[in-house]
Design a protein around this motif. Structure first.
Motif, PDB file in Angstrom:
ATOM      1  N   ALA A 177     -26.953 -41.681 -28.520  1.00  7.07           N
ATOM      2  CA  ALA A 177     -26.897 -41.539 -27.109  1.00  7.07           C
ATOM      3  C   ALA A 177     -27.603 -40.191 -26.458  1.00  7.07           C
ATOM      4  CB  ALA A 177     -25.516 -41.494 -26.540  1.00  7.07           C
ATOM      5  N   ALA A 178     -27.508 -39.149 -27.104  1.00  6.26           N
ATOM      6  CA  ALA A 178     -28.209 -37.946 -26.771  1.00  6.26           C
ATOM      7  C   ALA A 178     -29.722 -38.054 -26.878  1.00  6.26           C
ATOM      8  CB  ALA A 178     -27.760 -36.716 -27.561  1.00  6.26           C
ATOM      9  N   PHE A 179     -30.061 -38.686 -28.165  1.00  6.35           N
ATOM     10  CA  PHE A 179     -31.669 -38.895 -28.205  1.00  6.35           C
ATOM     11  C   PHE A 179     -32.128 -40.116 -27.219  1.00  6.35           C
ATOM     12  CE2 PHE A 179     -34.976 -41.646 -29.541  1.00  6.35           C
ATOM     13  CZ  PHE A 179     -36.211 -40.720 -30.117  1.00  6.35           C
ATOM     14  N   ASP A 180     -31.529 -41.059 -26.768  1.00 12.00           N
ATOM     15  CA  ASP A 180     -31.852 -41.809 -25.718  1.00 12.00           C
ATOM     16  C   ASP A 180     -32.058 -41.145 -24.398  1.00 12.00           C
ATOM     17  OD1 ASP A 180     -32.164 -44.202 -27.348  1.00 12.00           O
ATOM     18  OD2 ASP A 180     -30.095 -44.818 -26.904  1.00 12.00           O
ATOM     19  N   PHE A 181     -31.190 -40.139 -24.050  1.00  8.88           N
ATOM     20  CA  PHE A 181     -31.020 -39.361 -22.913  1.00  8.88           C
ATOM     21  C   PHE A 181     -32.166 -38.513 -22.722  1.00  8.88           C
ATOM     22  CE2 PHE A 181     -29.842 -35.404 -20.623  1.00  8.88           C
ATOM     23  CZ  PHE A 181     -29.569 -36.119 -19.310  1.00  8.88           C
ATOM     24  N   ASN A 182     -32.679 -37.749 -23.772  1.00  6.92           N
ATOM     25  CA  ASN A 182     -33.544 -36.890 -24.002  1.00  6.92           C
ATOM     26  C   ASN A 182     -34.791 -37.399 -23.888  1.00  6.92           C
ATOM     27  OD1 ASN A 182     -32.347 -34.385 -24.243  1.00  6.92           O
ATOM     28  ND2 ASN A 182     -32.003 -34.562 -26.266  1.00  6.92           N
ATOM     29  N   LEU A 183     -35.061 -38.622 -24.413  1.00  2.00           N
ATOM     30  CA  LEU A 183     -36.350 -39.512 -24.408  1.00  2.00           C
ATOM     31  C   LEU A 183     -36.555 -39.938 -23.003  1.00  2.00           C
ATOM     32  CD1 LEU A 183     -38.551 -40.740 -26.070  1.00  2.00           C
ATOM     33  CD2 LEU A 183     -37.283 -42.853 -26.455  1.00  2.00           C
ATOM     34  N   LYS A 184     -35.462 -40.243 -22.488  1.00  2.68           N
ATOM     35  CA  LYS A 184     -35.735 -40.831 -21.177  1.00  2.68           C
ATOM     36  C   LYS A 184     -36.134 -39.741 -20.213  1.00  2.68           C
ATOM     37  CE  LYS A 184     -32.204 -44.553 -20.979  1.00  2.68           C
ATOM     38  NZ  LYS A 184     -30.843 -45.156 -20.895  1.00  2.68           N
ATOM     39  N   LYS A 185     -35.685 -38.550 -20.246  1.00  3.15           N
ATOM     40  CA  LYS A 185     -35.961 -37.321 -19.443  1.00  3.15           C
ATOM     41  C   LYS A 185     -37.785 -37.143 -19.643  1.00  3.15           C
ATOM     42  CE  LYS A 185     -33.896 -33.459 -18.983  1.00  3.15           C
ATOM     43  NZ  LYS A 185     -32.892 -32.076 -18.978  1.00  3.15           N
ATOM     44  N   VAL A 186     -38.076 -37.195 -21.062  1.00  2.00           N
ATOM     45  CA  VAL A 186     -39.611 -37.157 -21.179  1.00  2.00           C
ATOM     46  C   VAL A 186     -40.342 -38.412 -20.510  1.00  2.00           C
ATOM     47  CG1 VAL A 186     -41.349 -37.323 -22.886  1.00  2.00           C
ATOM     48  CG2 VAL A 186     -39.310 -36.247 -23.360  1.00  2.00           C
ATOM     49  N   ASP A 187     -39.669 -39.534 -20.671  1.00  2.00           N
ATOM     50  CA  ASP A 187     -40.330 -40.722 -19.950  1.00  2.00           C
ATOM     51  C   ASP A 187     -40.488 -40.488 -18.617  1.00  2.00           C
ATOM     52  OD1 ASP A 187     -41.869 -43.140 -20.425  1.00  2.00           O
ATOM     53  OD2 ASP A 187     -39.949 -44.130 -19.620  1.00  2.00           O
ATOM     54  N   ALA A 188     -39.262 -40.017 -17.916  1.00  2.00           N
ATOM     55  CA  ALA A 188     -39.405 -39.719 -16.441  1.00  2.00           C
ATOM     56  C   ALA A 188     -40.330 -38.709 -15.824  1.00  2.00           C
ATOM     57  CB  ALA A 188     -37.917 -39.558 -16.016  1.00  2.00           C
ATOM     58  N   VAL A 189     -40.586 -37.839 -16.829  1.00  2.00           N
ATOM     59  CA  VAL A 189     -41.685 -36.578 -16.306  1.00  2.00           C
ATOM     60  C   VAL A 189     -43.203 -37.421 -16.418  1.00  2.00           C
ATOM     61  CG1 VAL A 189     -42.799 -34.814 -17.070  1.00  2.00           C
ATOM     62  CG2 VAL A 189     -40.432 -34.858 -17.002  1.00  2.00           C
ATOM     63  N   ILE A 190     -43.185 -38.280 -17.679  1.00  2.00           N
ATOM     64  CA  ILE A 190     -44.760 -38.833 -17.655  1.00  2.00           C
ATOM     65  C   ILE A 190     -44.638 -39.620 -16.635  1.00  2.00           C
ATOM     66  CG2 ILE A 190     -46.142 -40.356 -19.249  1.00  2.00           C
ATOM     67  CD1 ILE A 190     -45.573 -37.457 -20.280  1.00  2.00           C
ATOM     68  N   ARG A 191     -43.903 -40.342 -16.284  1.00  2.00           N
ATOM     69  CA  ARG A 191     -44.079 -41.652 -15.160  1.00  2.00           C
ATOM     70  C   ARG A 191     -44.370 -40.783 -13.962  1.00  2.00           C
ATOM     71  NH1 ARG A 191     -42.418 -46.848 -16.663  1.00  2.00           N
ATOM     72  NH2 ARG A 191     -41.195 -46.945 -18.547  1.00  2.00           N
ATOM     73  N   GLN A 192     -43.401 -40.035 -13.667  1.00  2.00           N
ATOM     74  CA  GLN A 192     -43.727 -39.232 -12.184  1.00  2.00           C
ATOM     75  C   GLN A 192     -45.056 -38.433 -12.163  1.00  2.00           C
ATOM     76  OE1 GLN A 192     -40.771 -36.216 -11.569  1.00  2.00           O
ATOM     77  NE2 GLN A 192     -41.828 -35.543  -9.795  1.00  2.00           N
ATOM     78  N   GLU A 193     -45.476 -38.015 -12.971  1.00  2.00           N
ATOM     79  CA  GLU A 193     -46.984 -37.315 -13.129  1.00  2.00           C
ATOM     80  C   GLU A 193     -48.035 -38.419 -13.062  1.00  2.00           C
ATOM     81  OE1 GLU A 193     -47.779 -34.156 -12.727  1.00  2.00           O
ATOM     82  OE2 GLU A 193     -45.673 -34.085 -12.327  1.00  2.00           O
ATOM     83  N   MET A 194     -48.042 -39.791 -13.981  1.00  2.00           N
ATOM     84  CA  MET A 194     -48.583 -40.696 -13.507  1.00  2.00           C
ATOM     85  C   MET A 194     -48.701 -41.230 -12.296  1.00  2.00           C
ATOM     86  SD  MET A 194     -48.832 -42.603 -17.428  1.00  2.00           S
ATOM     87  CE  MET A 194     -49.219 -41.783 -18.783  1.00  2.00           C
ATOM     88  N   LYS A 243     -54.726 -40.896 -15.889  1.00  2.00           N
ATOM     89  CA  LYS A 243     -53.210 -41.200 -16.558  1.00  2.00           C
ATOM     90  C   LYS A 243     -53.151 -40.913 -17.934  1.00  2.00           C
ATOM     91  CE  LYS A 243     -52.184 -45.237 -13.323  1.00  2.00           C
ATOM     92  NZ  LYS A 243     -51.598 -44.429 -12.459  1.00  2.00           N
ATOM     93  N   LEU A 244     -54.158 -40.921 -18.755  1.00  2.00           N
ATOM     94  CA  LEU A 244     -54.118 -40.331 -19.998  1.00  2.00           C
ATOM     95  C   LEU A 244     -54.100 -38.955 -20.167  1.00  2.00           C
ATOM     96  CD1 LEU A 244     -56.720 -42.628 -21.989  1.00  2.00           C
ATOM     97  CD2 LEU A 244     -54.142 -42.799 -22.214  1.00  2.00           C
ATOM     98  N   LEU A 245     -54.851 -38.172 -19.066  1.00  2.00           N
ATOM     99  CA  LEU A 245     -54.665 -36.732 -19.097  1.00  2.00           C
ATOM    100  C   LEU A 245     -53.488 -36.245 -18.636  1.00  2.00           C
ATOM    101  CD1 LEU A 245     -58.586 -36.348 -17.648  1.00  2.00           C
ATOM    102  CD2 LEU A 245     -57.634 -35.526 -19.721  1.00  2.00           C
ATOM    103  N   GLY A 278     -58.398 -49.535 -18.842  1.00  2.00           N
ATOM    104  CA  GLY A 278     -59.506 -48.768 -18.535  1.00  2.00           C
ATOM    105  C   GLY A 278     -60.993 -49.269 -19.092  1.00  2.00           C
ATOM    106  N   ILE A 279     -60.871 -50.016 -20.386  1.00  2.00           N
ATOM    107  CA  ILE A 279     -61.890 -50.694 -20.652  1.00  2.00           C
ATOM    108  C   ILE A 279     -62.172 -51.995 -19.671  1.00  2.00           C
ATOM    109  CG2 ILE A 279     -62.958 -52.165 -22.438  1.00  2.00           C
ATOM    110  CD1 ILE A 279     -61.158 -50.471 -24.526  1.00  2.00           C
ATOM    111  N   ALA A 280     -61.250 -52.705 -19.331  1.00  2.00           N
ATOM    112  CA  ALA A 280     -61.506 -53.826 -18.489  1.00  2.00           C
ATOM    113  C   ALA A 280     -62.178 -53.167 -16.993  1.00  2.00           C
ATOM    114  CB  ALA A 280     -60.061 -54.510 -18.161  1.00  2.00           C
TER     115      ALA A 280
END
Length: 194
Positions: free
Chosen positions: A56-73, A82-84, A141-143
């Motif tokens: 459960a802790a791994f899932d929680f930590n992964l969601k934190k990373v994913d939230a940061v990435i999504r917010q920045e994208m 988005k890749l940058l 991006g190719i499309a």
């Protein structure tokens, strides 16, 4: 959310940083008790065992990373931008609400590869999810004519991910932030040259 669900969430939030820094083997029941202020019975009344808390802790930590990435994208428009975001976030992850201890995928993969099959699977699934997300962005991006038509999305995605995780590992081992910056610049060049 019921009281039991709130307690379970509380335990995860308080123990996730410890699991991410110390790893599964290095995190003791006493660490969990100290972090939560709860008794062993309270912790294991909400979780089957230490494995259950760690997953459960791994899932929680992964969601934190994913939230940061999504917010920045969400702040950029093109697939290149988005890749940058990945290099921006991983180069400066101390400036973002990243999990304490750094990248949970790298931390878990290194520890669990030979010792904890369930955590290893979670880390592997996270890499596959990340790769598929990057592949889809490259294909879009190719499309959109942002990237060359002969770009191999899977090869580029795996290269980006491996290079980012390698940069994090090298930086953690050496303590040299300039190494991470230099490696991220290489990824930026790769993305700009697509």
């Amino acid at each position: 959310m019921s009281k039991a669900e709130r307690t379970k969430q509380f335990i995860v939030e308080k123990t996730a940083p410890i699991f991410n820094k110390k790893g599964y083997a290095g995190t003791s029941l006493n660490d969990m008790i100290e972090a939560t202020g709860l008794t062993k019975g309270s912790i294991y009344g909400n979780f089957v065992n230490k494995d259950d808390v760690a997953l459960a802790a791994f899932d929680f930590n992964l969601k934190k990373v994913d939230a940061v990435i999504r917010q920045e994208m969400a702040t950029v428009n093109t697939y290149r931008e988005k890749l940058l975001v990945y290099t921006k976030v991983y180069e400066n992850f101390y400036e973002f609400p990243f999990p304490e201890g750094g990248c949970p995928v790298l931390n878990t993969a290194i520890e669990a590869d030979d010792t904890h099959p369930e955590l290893k699977k979670k880390a592997a699934d996270a890499i596959i999810y990340w790769k598929e997300k990057v592949v889809r962005m490259i294909q879009k991006g190719i499309a959109n004519n942002e990237f060359a038509a002969n770009t191999d999305p899977e090869q580029v995605a795996l290269t980006i991910i491996a290079t980012i995780e390698g940069a994090v590992m090298i930086t953690k081992l050496t303590g040299k932030l300039n190494y991470r910056r230099a490696i991220m610049k290489s990824i930026d060049r790769l993305i700009h040259d697509l």
